[in-house]
Design a protein around this motif. Structure first.
Motif, mmCIF file in Angstrom:
data_model
loop_
_atom_site.group_PDB
_atom_site.id
_atom_site.type_symbol
_atom_site.label_atom_id
_atom_site.label_comp_id
_atom_site.label_asym_id
_atom_site.label_seq_id
_atom_site.Cartn_x
_atom_site.Cartn_y
_atom_site.Cartn_z
ATOM 1 N N PRO A 121 -28.945 -23.237 23.948
ATOM 2 C CA PRO A 121 -28.029 -22.050 24.198
ATOM 3 C C PRO A 121 -26.796 -22.640 24.693
ATOM 4 C CG PRO A 121 -29.831 -22.167 25.910
ATOM 5 C CD PRO A 121 -30.131 -23.358 24.818
ATOM 6 N N LEU A 122 -25.828 -21.961 24.258
ATOM 7 C CA LEU A 122 -24.453 -22.255 24.453
ATOM 8 C C LEU A 122 -23.589 -21.034 24.966
ATOM 9 C CD1 LEU A 122 -22.032 -24.157 24.932
ATOM 10 C CD2 LEU A 122 -21.332 -23.706 22.533
ATOM 11 N N PRO A 123 -23.729 -20.536 26.387
ATOM 12 C CA PRO A 123 -22.963 -19.442 26.771
ATOM 13 C C PRO A 123 -21.524 -19.540 26.739
ATOM 14 C CG PRO A 123 -23.888 -20.480 28.598
ATOM 15 C CD PRO A 123 -24.160 -21.152 27.283
ATOM 16 N N VAL A 124 -20.754 -18.589 26.230
ATOM 17 C CA VAL A 124 -19.245 -18.740 26.360
ATOM 18 C C VAL A 124 -18.730 -17.386 26.276
ATOM 19 C CG1 VAL A 124 -19.431 -18.635 23.705
ATOM 20 C CG2 VAL A 124 -17.433 -19.524 25.025
ATOM 21 N N SER A 125 -17.762 -17.133 27.090
ATOM 22 C CA SER A 125 -16.939 -15.669 27.299
ATOM 23 C C SER A 125 -16.085 -15.574 26.354
ATOM 24 C CB SER A 125 -16.219 -15.784 28.569
ATOM 25 O OG SER A 125 -17.105 -15.909 29.858
ATOM 26 N N ALA A 126 -15.899 -14.543 25.810
ATOM 27 C CA ALA A 126 -14.884 -13.913 24.792
ATOM 28 C C ALA A 126 -14.448 -12.551 24.950
ATOM 29 C CB ALA A 126 -15.323 -13.953 23.496
ATOM 30 N N ARG A 127 -13.061 -12.138 24.783
ATOM 31 C CA ARG A 127 -12.593 -11.101 24.751
ATOM 32 C C ARG A 127 -12.490 -10.456 23.382
ATOM 33 N NH1 ARG A 127 -8.700 -14.658 26.344
ATOM 34 N NH2 ARG A 127 -7.127 -13.596 25.765
ATOM 35 N N LEU A 128 -13.052 -9.015 23.472
ATOM 36 C CA LEU A 128 -13.446 -8.298 21.875
ATOM 37 C C LEU A 128 -12.648 -7.073 22.143
ATOM 38 C CD1 LEU A 128 -17.090 -9.310 21.865
ATOM 39 C CD2 LEU A 128 -15.506 -10.623 20.854
ATOM 40 N N VAL A 129 -12.277 -6.930 20.957
ATOM 41 C CA VAL A 129 -11.410 -5.642 20.690
ATOM 42 C C VAL A 129 -11.803 -5.030 19.370
ATOM 43 C CG1 VAL A 129 -9.426 -4.127 20.560
ATOM 44 C CG2 VAL A 129 -9.588 -5.872 22.047
ATOM 45 N N ALA A 130 -12.535 -3.832 19.035
ATOM 46 C CA ALA A 130 -12.825 -3.405 17.866
ATOM 47 C C ALA A 130 -11.728 -2.766 17.238
ATOM 48 C CB ALA A 130 -13.994 -2.244 17.937
ATOM 49 N N THR A 131 -11.799 -3.193 15.868
ATOM 50 C CA THR A 131 -10.547 -2.801 14.990
ATOM 51 C C THR A 131 -11.179 -2.020 13.625
ATOM 52 O OG1 THR A 131 -8.874 -3.474 13.515
ATOM 53 C CG2 THR A 131 -10.476 -4.791 13.728
#
Length: 241
Positions: free
Chosen positions: A151-161
């Motif tokens: 497993p590789l945990p990683v943060s990301a900022r997400l915005v729906a379009t």
């Protein structure tokens, strides 16, 4: 002509002590400057007045930045020649550069940086991808099987379009949500994590609904400085499970 330039250079260099005095004066403040991946360091800085809707600051639609910018003057040893840093003021406010730092006349007397307040507008999600295991192992019966994934945990900022062009580009159907993402957080942006490729999947719950996020396409910025400061951009599809 050479003598004229030499004299002018000497006159400008004579201003160096006054710049140092200004940075040491009560008009300046102690700030913390941190390059991404490095330790924070203290510097003295002169902070200008906030300018609303400055032409140098990004618009309010840009991810995580205020449209109100300030001019910041830093000493010549501040590591701001390239983007990829934040400045934290004494009151805790965080500033990010919105333009390349200027070294007036290349004389190394000071840095002038246009900056804007960091305002987290995007949702930060913790994604967990599974990287392929390396090599083979054996099951309890002695049969060879691939090594389990990691497993590789990683943060990301997400915005729906809902942009129809982006939906077409990633081949989303009516049951899928298209997300524009940036790797990392605003204070620790990242390039695409090694091992995560287009088609990689991660569990993701949106508004209480479990689902799966699938990386669809790279979506690079036209300005490399934007990517260096805010993280690599990508497109993803999300489907409820």
């Amino acid at each position: 002509m050479t003598d004229l330039f030499t004299a002018a250079y000497a006159e400008v260099q004579a201003a160096a002590p006054y710049i140092q005095q200004a940075l040491a004066s009560p008009f300046a403040q102690q700030v913390s400057l941190q390059r991404f991946g490095g330790a924070a360091a203290p510097f003295r800085a002169l902070i200008g007045q906030v300018e609303d809707q400055s032409t140098d600051a990004p618009g309010v639609v840009e991810p995580g930045i205020s449209s109100r910018s300030v001019t910041v003057v830093l000493p010549p040893d501040a590591p701001v020649a390239d983007v990829g840093f934040i400045v934290t003021l004494a009151d805790g406010q965080v500033l990010v550069p919105v333009a390349v730092a200027l070294n007036p006349a290349g004389l190394d007397l000071l840095w002038v940086v246009r900056m804007a307040a960091l305002v987290e507008r995007t949702r930060v999600s913790l994604l967990t991808f599974t990287l392929a295991g390396q090599g083979m192992t054996q099951d309890r019966h002695g049969n060879p099987i691939p090594v389990p994934g990691v497993p590789l945990p990683v943060s990301a900022r997400l915005v729906a379009t809902a942009d129809p062009k982006l939906r077409d580009e990633v081949g989303a159907d009516s049951a899928e949500v298209v997300l524009v993402g940036r790797w990392g957080t605003l204070t620790a942006p990242q390039a695409r994590p090694p091992g995560v490729s287009w088609g990689s999947t991660s569990p993701l719950t949106l508004d209480g609904q479990p689902g799966v996020l699938s990386i669809a396409l790279a979506y690079p910025d036209s300005d490399l400085a934007q990517e260096a400061q805010f993280g690599a951009r990508f497109l993803a599809r999300w489907r409820a499970t």
